[in-house]
Design a protein around this motif. Sequence first.
Motif, PDB file in Angstrom:
ATOM      1  N   ILE A 175       0.851  -1.190   0.000  1.00 14.11           N
ATOM      2  CA  ILE A 175       0.000   0.000   0.000  1.00 14.11           C
ATOM      3  C   ILE A 175       0.890   1.244   0.000  1.00 14.11           C
ATOM      4  O   ILE A 175       1.845   1.330   0.776  1.00 14.11           O
ATOM      5  N   ILE A 176       0.588   2.152  -0.905  1.00 13.28           N
ATOM      6  CA  ILE A 176       1.379   3.380  -1.053  1.00 13.28           C
ATOM      7  C   ILE A 176       1.046   4.309   0.112  1.00 13.28           C
ATOM      8  O   ILE A 176      -0.136   4.565   0.377  1.00 13.28           O
ATOM      9  N   THR A 177       2.085   4.800   0.812  1.00 13.73           N
ATOM     10  CA  THR A 177       1.863   5.424   2.104  1.00 13.73           C
ATOM     11  C   THR A 177       2.626   6.736   2.278  1.00 13.73           C
ATOM     12  O   THR A 177       3.666   6.781   2.941  1.00 13.73           O
ATOM     13  N   PRO A 178       2.123   7.811   1.695  1.00 22.34           N
ATOM     14  CA  PRO A 178       2.659   9.115   2.092  1.00 22.34           C
ATOM     15  C   PRO A 178       2.209   9.376   3.526  1.00 22.34           C
ATOM     16  O   PRO A 178       1.010   9.244   3.817  1.00 22.34           O
ATOM     17  N   ARG A 179       3.122   9.694   4.446  1.00 27.46           N
ATOM     18  CA  ARG A 179       2.713   9.799   5.859  1.00 27.46           C
ATOM     19  C   ARG A 179       1.510  10.720   5.989  1.00 27.46           C
ATOM     20  O   ARG A 179       0.452  10.282   6.414  1.00 27.46           O
ATOM     21  N   PHE A 180       1.704  11.998   5.670  1.00 22.48           N
ATOM     22  CA  PHE A 180       0.594  12.935   5.518  1.00 22.48           C
ATOM     23  C   PHE A 180       1.137  14.126   4.761  1.00 22.48           C
ATOM     24  O   PHE A 180       2.359  14.274   4.630  1.00 22.48           O
ATOM     25  N   ALA A 181       0.259  14.941   4.241  1.00 19.90           N
ATOM     26  CA  ALA A 181       0.687  16.003   3.330  1.00 19.90           C
ATOM     27  C   ALA A 181       1.863  16.822   3.857  1.00 19.90           C
ATOM     28  O   ALA A 181       2.830  17.047   3.122  1.00 19.90           O
ATOM     29  N   PRO A 182       1.826  17.280   5.117  1.00 18.50           N
ATOM     30  CA  PRO A 182       2.917  18.161   5.556  1.00 18.50           C
ATOM     31  C   PRO A 182       4.293  17.506   5.561  1.00 18.50           C
ATOM     32  O   PRO A 182       5.294  18.205   5.533  1.00 18.50           O
ATOM     33  N   SER A 183       4.363  16.206   5.583  1.00 17.21           N
ATOM     34  CA  SER A 183       5.689  15.576   5.621  1.00 17.21           C
ATOM     35  C   SER A 183       6.153  15.126   4.239  1.00 17.21           C
ATOM     36  O   SER A 183       7.162  14.424   4.121  1.00 17.21           O
ATOM     37  N   CYS A 184       5.433  15.548   3.203  1.00 18.31           N
ATOM     38  CA  CYS A 184       5.843  15.216   1.835  1.00 18.31           C
ATOM     39  C   CYS A 184       5.899  16.504   1.001  1.00 18.31           C
ATOM     40  O   CYS A 184       4.991  17.337   1.081  1.00 18.31           O
ATOM     41  N   THR A 185       6.947  16.617   0.198  1.00 14.37           N
ATOM     42  CA  THR A 185       7.000  17.734  -0.741  1.00 14.37           C
ATOM     43  C   THR A 185       5.984  17.484  -1.857  1.00 14.37           C
ATOM     44  O   THR A 185       5.585  16.332  -2.104  1.00 14.37           O
ATOM     45  N   PRO A 186       5.584  18.559  -2.551  1.00 10.69           N
ATOM     46  CA  PRO A 186       4.670  18.355  -3.685  1.00 10.69           C
ATOM     47  C   PRO A 186       5.241  17.358  -4.687  1.00 10.69           C
ATOM     48  O   PRO A 186       4.494  16.526  -5.226  1.00 10.69           O
ATOM     49  N   ALA A 187       6.548  17.410  -4.915  1.00 13.08           N
ATOM     50  CA  ALA A 187       7.153  16.467  -5.869  1.00 13.08           C
ATOM     51  C   ALA A 187       7.002  15.028  -5.392  1.00 13.08           C
ATOM     52  O   ALA A 187       6.759  14.108  -6.184  1.00 13.08           O
ATOM     53  N   CYS A 188       7.124  14.835  -4.092  1.00 15.90           N
ATOM     54  CA  CYS A 188       6.981  13.482  -3.529  1.00 15.90           C
ATOM     55  C   CYS A 188       5.537  13.015  -3.665  1.00 15.90           C
ATOM     56  O   CYS A 188       5.269  11.876  -4.084  1.00 15.90           O
ATOM     57  N   LEU A 189       4.583  13.882  -3.316  1.00 14.13           N
ATOM     58  CA  LEU A 189       3.167  13.520  -3.459  1.00 14.13           C
ATOM     59  C   LEU A 189       2.845  13.166  -4.913  1.00 14.13           C
ATOM     60  O   LEU A 189       2.171  12.159  -5.181  1.00 14.13           O
ATOM     61  N   SER A 190       3.351  13.988  -5.841  1.00 15.95           N
ATOM     62  CA  SER A 190       3.082  13.723  -7.264  1.00 15.95           C
ATOM     63  C   SER A 190       3.685  12.402  -7.703  1.00 15.95           C
ATOM     64  O   SER A 190       3.060  11.630  -8.446  1.00 15.95           O
ATOM     65  N   ALA A 191       4.885  12.145  -7.270  1.00 18.42           N
ATOM     66  CA  ALA A 191       5.553  10.902  -7.661  1.00 18.42           C
ATOM     67  C   ALA A 191       4.785   9.691  -7.132  1.00 18.42           C
ATOM     68  O   ALA A 191       4.632   8.676  -7.824  1.00 18.42           O
ATOM     69  N   LEU A 192       4.263   9.810  -5.912  1.00 24.70           N
ATOM     70  CA  LEU A 192       3.484   8.700  -5.348  1.00 24.70           C
ATOM     71  C   LEU A 192       2.141   8.578  -6.061  1.00 24.70           C
ATOM     72  O   LEU A 192       1.630   7.465  -6.254  1.00 24.70           O
ATOM     73  N   GLY A 193       1.585   9.712  -6.460  1.00 26.20           N
ATOM     74  CA  GLY A 193       0.359   9.686  -7.260  1.00 26.20           C
ATOM     75  C   GLY A 193       0.593   8.947  -8.579  1.00 26.20           C
ATOM     76  O   GLY A 193      -0.242   8.148  -9.019  1.00 26.20           O
ATOM     77  N   ARG A 194       1.751   9.217  -9.190  1.00 29.20           N
ATOM     78  CA  ARG A 194       2.066   8.522 -10.452  1.00 29.20           C
ATOM     79  C   ARG A 194       2.277   7.029 -10.217  1.00 29.20           C
ATOM     80  O   ARG A 194       1.869   6.190 -11.019  1.00 29.20           O
ATOM     81  N   LEU A 195       2.902   6.711  -9.100  1.00 28.01           N
ATOM     82  CA  LEU A 195       3.118   5.291  -8.778  1.00 28.01           C
ATOM     83  C   LEU A 195       1.775   4.573  -8.603  1.00 28.01           C
ATOM     84  O   LEU A 195       1.600   3.420  -9.042  1.00 28.01           O
ATOM     85  N   HIS A 196       0.844   5.253  -7.973  1.00 28.40           N
ATOM     86  CA  HIS A 196      -0.500   4.680  -7.822  1.00 28.40           C
ATOM     87  C   HIS A 196      -1.136   4.464  -9.198  1.00 28.40           C
ATOM     88  O   HIS A 196      -1.727   3.409  -9.470  1.00 28.40           O
TER      89      HIS A 196
END
Lengths: 463, 463
Positions: free
Chosen positions: B207-228
């Motif tokens: 399961i793809i797990t960004p901890r929560f928005a504040p602990s991820c940069t926008p680039a990290c969130l986007s990259a995980l979105g692409r991975l999903h």
Amino acid sequence: MGSPRRVYVGAFAHCKSLEELDICDAGAIGVGESGRIEFIERDVDDISSVLEKQGWKGVKVVKIKDHGFFFPGFIDTHIHAPQYPNAGIFGKTTLIDWLDKYTFPMEASFSSLARARQVYNRIVNRTLSHGTTTAAYYATVHVPATNLLADICHAKHQRAFIGRVCMDTMSPPNYRDTSPEDAVAATRATIQHITSLDPSHSLLIPIITPRFAPSCTPACLSALGRLHKETNLPIQTHIAENHAELDLVRRTFPSHPSYTAVYDDHGLLGPRTVLAHAVHLSPAEVALIRARGAKVSHCPASNTALTSGAAKVRELLLEDITIGLGTDVSGGYSPSVLVAARHAVMVSRHVAMGSGEGEGDAAKLTEAEVLWLATRGGARALGLEERVGGFEVGMEWDAQMVVLGEGVGVDGEGGEAEGPVDVFGWESWEERIAKWLYNGDDRNTAAVWVKGELVHKTQAFSG
Amino acid sequence: MGSPRRVYVGAFAHCKSLEELDICDAGAIGVGESGRIEFIERDVDDISSVLEKQGWKGVKVVKIKDHGFFFPGFIDTHIHAPQYPNAGIFGKTTLIDWLDKYTFPMEASFSSLARARQVYNRIVNRTLSHGTTTAAYYATVHVPATNLLADICHAKHQRAFIGRVCMDTMSPPNYRDTSPEDAVAATRATIQHITSLDPSHSLLIPIITPRFAPSCTPACLSALGRLHKETNLPIQTHIAENHAELDLVRRTFPSHPSYTAVYDDHGLLGPRTVLAHAVHLSPAEVALIRARGAKVSHCPASNTALTSGAAKVRELLLEDITIGLGTDVSGGYSPSVLVAARHAVMVSRHVAMGSGEGEGDAAKLTEAEVLWLATRGGARALGLEERVGGFEVGMEWDAQMVVLGEGVGVDGEGGEAEGPVDVFGWESWEERIAKWLYNGDDRNTAAVWVKGELVHKTQAFSG
């Protein structure tokens, strides 16, 4: 009379003040034949030299296991023994319909002594197993069943206040006192029986118990007030639990300025009075309670379960009101005071959250504070602060041996702990006690003593 | 492959709908070698004729004990496995200082595989013992430790979502991803490992797990979105837990209209997304979550303990949001979903009380409803509703055998029950289940199966 002298060796913890948990990781507590603490030694590394110094050589030693500690027995300042079979059965009801639907029918059935014997044996065993060394019980209106509850507590050596419930109005026809005189006469009968079991009331104490203002006529309240004046026996009742009840009191006692004033005006509000709930009190009522020296039993699980409200414990404490904890079985679903303490933390968070941003933080109760309420606070509420609730020389040995998970896998494989609490070994004492508070249960209470006598033990105890 | 066919005989209960608990007091459920339910018979009084009718003669029968019943395994939609040693250790902290003081230091220590082995074995054993057949785990940033958690779940046959935590900002220097690429590469490494253990993801799901928005940069969130988007693997993260966090998100993502929009705008909000907490959502956010088909994990104990707030579960349910329960260890102190369900009832009472006189009554959750959240709701939240969460032909046998107190004294003396729940014998099935919900614990969970395989049992089970 009494048990032979014993020395309890190992870690112990108790509440020194509301804020301060006093933890001693190598102690020795000597308990004499009277069940009283005769000495307390700290920093013990050689128990035999302690025994020699005290002149207690050859005396039996009870040693704590690793990760365990002695803790004062819990004090339940509010529990309805006959309601125990209903624990967990409340649905979406609130106080008044809960009384009609679940409580009165169950209590009425205690006209049967067989029913009373079954339930009362069970609940006293249960409370002892949860480390409750003192309980303030409400029984029912029935004298034989109430006397049986006293017999059972006496036989099992639990320190107990036994209250025969008085109610001569707004109660089911088959479950009420027929007159104020009837209520007083029946109460006297139980006082007499309890006194015959324990003439000095050293462990068993009769307690005058008007159910709550709306279920008693003014004449009944006055008669019980006079009985208190005559006997100086303690009083327990309910106050300000939910809004519908407040309305009912206003309608039933229109000439009294407040709910609290109803009790005061009938001679029922004094230093020996324990008021359960106290969720919705006006500042004037808090002031009156303080002026009279009356005490409060906080019942957090019950107040949430029955949607009654969230008692403002911090505010009451700051007003110098003495507070203990009550399980309030079966408004509260658990007979464990440890669970009540856990709920007291949680309810205090809801009070904090209800008070608006930031400001409410002071409402939060700490682990040390709820454990104080569960021991010292309860003792004060019941007038027993010189005798139980902490470990001091001269106080009585009402105590529990708490053992925590001992199965920490040395091979790193994480072996199973025996109880519900996992201790990994690196925790501070404060953290172990917090773990016990939040996840512990009767499996962690390996042994329980009342006035020096062993009253409960599990297989984990070999003392 | 799989276990031999078995027939489970006796009472069973499961949730038919949010409102309706379906209870059958004499059932027989046939489970095939695939671990799937092949038949369900009701009103069984002669099991041998059922076996004959089904052509299952000679197959092993597992019988329930008196006062017991089969119940679907619990589904924990939000639990942080590495935080288990901190269960009960939170003091007066709230989310952000709690992360810094307790959580990050503990999680950072999972760079040690020995630490991971000890804790992960313990928590998987614990959750199984509490009847958790499916858990959505957050691990840590460490690939070896995360893979070890997968190994342990695989070995113990627990159905598990394994999430390697991604965080590349606002995290301690020694405990973070060094770049978005790093976060994705590490996540891919765990996906690969989990897939090597369970190629069809039949029980183990990455399961793809960004901890929560504040602990991820926008680039990290986007990259995980692409991975999903690439993998269609599920996503889990946190949302709207407390006010300070909302402020932080507003400051960190000033150009996004809401916290929910942050996830949506990075391709992380969809039907396979599980959002933990959802305490403080605007109506627009609720509408967005519904529009995307994202799911919510309600974590009542955690929200109270950390003074985060009280989630408005009824409102979310009425908005057609799918909700499951989360223990949220160690924001929540207990690894038991039964305890989480109990807290869900209690928190719903506080929501009701906070909503003003009378009006709030609809907020109250019933026992049936919280048990639905603990089983069917969790299954839906995790996209497993066709496979687990209830008893239907074709579904997999993820189940627990619940036994209640059996020591009711026939002599009226009140013999001891084996567990924490006292059944007196006159209770209805609904009342027994309520008693289990409020006072039950792992002692009542005599045996647990996942996909037909026995994964936990106590001494009370002899199947």
